[in-house]
Scaffold this active site. Structure first.
Site, mmCIF file in Angstrom:
data_model
loop_
_atom_site.group_PDB
_atom_site.id
_atom_site.type_symbol
_atom_site.label_atom_id
_atom_site.label_comp_id
_atom_site.label_asym_id
_atom_site.label_seq_id
_atom_site.Cartn_x
_atom_site.Cartn_y
_atom_site.Cartn_z
ATOM 1 N N GLU A 71 3.669 4.337 -9.632
ATOM 2 C CA GLU A 71 3.333 5.766 -9.692
ATOM 3 C C GLU A 71 4.255 6.507 -10.667
ATOM 4 O O GLU A 71 3.819 7.374 -11.426
ATOM 5 C CB GLU A 71 3.419 6.390 -8.294
ATOM 6 C CG GLU A 71 2.309 5.897 -7.381
ATOM 7 C CD GLU A 71 2.518 6.301 -5.921
ATOM 8 O OE1 GLU A 71 3.358 7.160 -5.629
ATOM 9 O OE2 GLU A 71 1.820 5.725 -5.063
ATOM 10 N N LYS A 109 4.634 2.187 6.167
ATOM 11 C CA LYS A 109 4.333 2.357 4.746
ATOM 12 C C LYS A 109 5.172 1.485 3.817
ATOM 13 O O LYS A 109 6.360 1.277 4.026
ATOM 14 C CB LYS A 109 4.563 3.823 4.343
ATOM 15 C CG LYS A 109 3.547 4.770 4.934
ATOM 16 C CD LYS A 109 2.172 4.593 4.348
ATOM 17 C CE LYS A 109 2.015 5.308 3.123
ATOM 18 N NZ LYS A 109 1.573 6.462 2.731
ATOM 19 N N HIS A 133 -17.005 2.023 -14.403
ATOM 20 C CA HIS A 133 -17.112 3.206 -13.517
ATOM 21 C C HIS A 133 -16.426 2.959 -12.169
ATOM 22 O O HIS A 133 -16.801 3.557 -11.164
ATOM 23 C CB HIS A 133 -18.580 3.593 -13.271
ATOM 24 C CG HIS A 133 -19.419 3.612 -14.503
ATOM 25 N ND1 HIS A 133 -19.570 4.724 -15.288
ATOM 26 C CD2 HIS A 133 -20.135 2.632 -15.104
ATOM 27 C CE1 HIS A 133 -20.358 4.443 -16.320
ATOM 28 N NE2 HIS A 133 -20.702 3.177 -16.231
ATOM 29 N N SER A 167 8.501 5.034 3.697
ATOM 30 C CA SER A 167 8.312 6.445 4.014
ATOM 31 C C SER A 167 9.358 6.842 5.047
ATOM 32 O O SER A 167 9.734 6.043 5.898
ATOM 33 C CB SER A 167 6.910 6.646 4.577
ATOM 34 O OG SER A 167 6.864 7.813 5.369
#
Ligand code: ARG
Length: 459
Positions: A290, A283, A156, A277
């Site tokens: 992804e 970043k 979980h 970024s």
């Protein structure tokens, strides 16, 4: 417009119809397989005396010339042809004259395209197996190197029990082993040659289908000519297996994204596998993970698409089946890219072993072992579960880990606790004593690693 079939038509095809119908823009991808299939067919026609040996040789030489000229860039595949089959045949006739017109004897584009697609996907299955092997080799060394790299195991997405990085990676190793086996199974089931099925009902020429099957390294010819030209089951199986690979990669990517986040910092992706970024200078984003996760959608899409296309098609060949190509090519290229990029990403990422260990020590991952300690000292498990529940609550209230409690605090909650509790719930014990096969303990892991080593050496 250049077509093979103008004879019975009195009108030119409408240009929009022609464009809608044509497949050369994508089926040129298997020009090699198309030519290879034609060489085998021409060889067989010559061997069976359906054309002369000289004609067979002229056709084969012509086809080999076309192949090498396309490869070298001397000959461009022209989009003025309807499909790759028309392009090759027309170029052959152009180059060797009327003998070239005999190539298509005893053959239809229906069995031809069925063959080309099988040859193409068969080659790609081998490429995918190679990529999976490389990925599994990376996982194998990560496992060997991290038998005592402790980290929390989750259920979980809540910390559950301590494991090791080797054990966590080992879970993916099992998935990719199954993916590899699935590729082998599909290969074995699809490796039969449809050439000779003709349009749908075979042919009256005395073709030697076994010979073409042998020349093209199939196990043998397919056994029903209608099925041969209309079977796309192997593509459905392949797209299903590719979807499963994509799903496995997506799950692993998701974990890497979490582990690489500022909150976790279990791993740090290499600069070469991260992006920045345009606005936020600090970043460093896990775009590759992804993208691998995101590309799963188009692979699933291909599977659903072909299942839907095939569901209402009567026997035998129907043009709907032309739709099998673009989506299959895309899914294969996508998954190949994902495996390769993912492999590069995980083989260059840095592990922050200290952070993993600290995280495993917090979050009560040893609560089950504390309960087991009570059980070993005579407390029934259900009672032990309750006692440790109260212990955890006490720890939360006092902002402590279980092993930070003093022996008096332990005894306050249950007199069964003794000094040996500290050893019983240490990370080393929690992991090290779990040695049934499949568990994270180092002895169990070493057995699995030996099995994996054997697997990798034999594929
Ligand atoms: N481009 C076609 C396909 O991909 C080739 C077979 C054409 N056969 C036919 N009868 N029109 O399926």
């Amino acid at each position: 417009m250049a077509q093979l079939w103008g004879g019975r038509f009195t009108k030119e095809t409408d240009q929009l119809v022609y464009n809608f119908n044509a497949s050369i823009s994508f089926d040129q991808k298997f020009y090699k397989q198309d030519i290879r299939g034609s060489i085998a067919h021409a060889t067989m026609l010559g061997e069976c005396g359906i054309i002369t040996k000289e004609e067979s040789k002229a056709i084969i030489d012509g086809l080999e010339g076309i192949l090498s000229d396309v490869e070298s860039g001397k000959l461009e595949i022209s989009s003025k042809y309807e499909d790759i089959h028309s392009f090759v045949e027309a170029t052959l006739i152009d180059r060797i004259g009327d003998t070239g017109k005999k190539l298509h004897t005893g053959r239809s584009r229906n069995d031809q395209v069925a063959l080309d697609m099988r040859l193409y996907t068969r080659d790609e299955i081998v490429n995918i197996k190679d990529l999976l092997k490389e990925l599994m080799t990376t996982l194998h060394s990560l496992m060997k190197d991290n038998l005592d790299t402790y980290m929390p195991g989750f259920t979980h997405l809540q910390k559950a029990q301590p494991v090791t990085f080797a054990h966590h990676v080992g879970a993916y190793m099992e998935m990719f082993k199954r993916d590899f086996d699935r590729m082998c199974d599909i290969y074995d089931r699809m490796n039969y040659c449809p050439l000779g099925a003709g349009a749908l009902a075979g042919t009256t020429y005395p073709l030697d289908r076994k010979l073409t099957a042998d020349l093209l390294e199939f196990y043998g010819p397919t056994l029903n000519s209608m099925d041969s030209v209309s079977d796309r089951d192997y593509l459905i199986e392949l797209l299903s297996a590719l979807s499963t690979i994509a799903m496995h990669l997506a799950r692993f990517s998701e974990e890497i994204i979490i582990w690489n986040s500022n909150e976790y910092q279990f791993v740090e992706l290499d600069d070469a596998y991260s992006t920045g970024s345009s606005i936020m200078p600090q970043k460093k984003n896990p775009d590759i993970a992804e993208l691998v996760r995101g590309k799963t959608g188009r692979v699933y899409g291909a599977l659903i698409s072909i299942l839907t296309t095939m569901k209402g098609i009567p026997l035998a060949y129907n043009k709907d089946m032309q739709e099998d190509k673009e989506l299959t090519f895309d899914a294969i290229d996508t998954v190949k890219g994902c495996i390769a990029l993912f492999n590069g990403m995980i083989s260059t990422m840095k592990l922050n072993k200290d952070n993993m260990k600290i995280s495993a020590m917090n979050g009560f991952t040893n609560a089950t072992d504390a309960a087991d300690y009570l059980v070993k000292n005579g407390v029934p498990f259900r009672d032990a579960h309750g006692i440790i529940g109260r212990l955890v609550l006490y720890c939360i209230d006092n902002n402590k880990a279980i092993d930070e409690l003093s022996i008096d605090e332990f005894k306050e909650i249950s007199p069964v606790f003794n000094e040996d509790i500290y050893d019983a719930i240490s990370l080393e014990t929690c992991v090290g004593k779990r040695n049934t096969i499949g568990a994270p303990g180092p002895d169990a892991m070493k057995q699995v690693i030996a099995i994996n080593e054997e697997f990798l050496n034999n594929i």
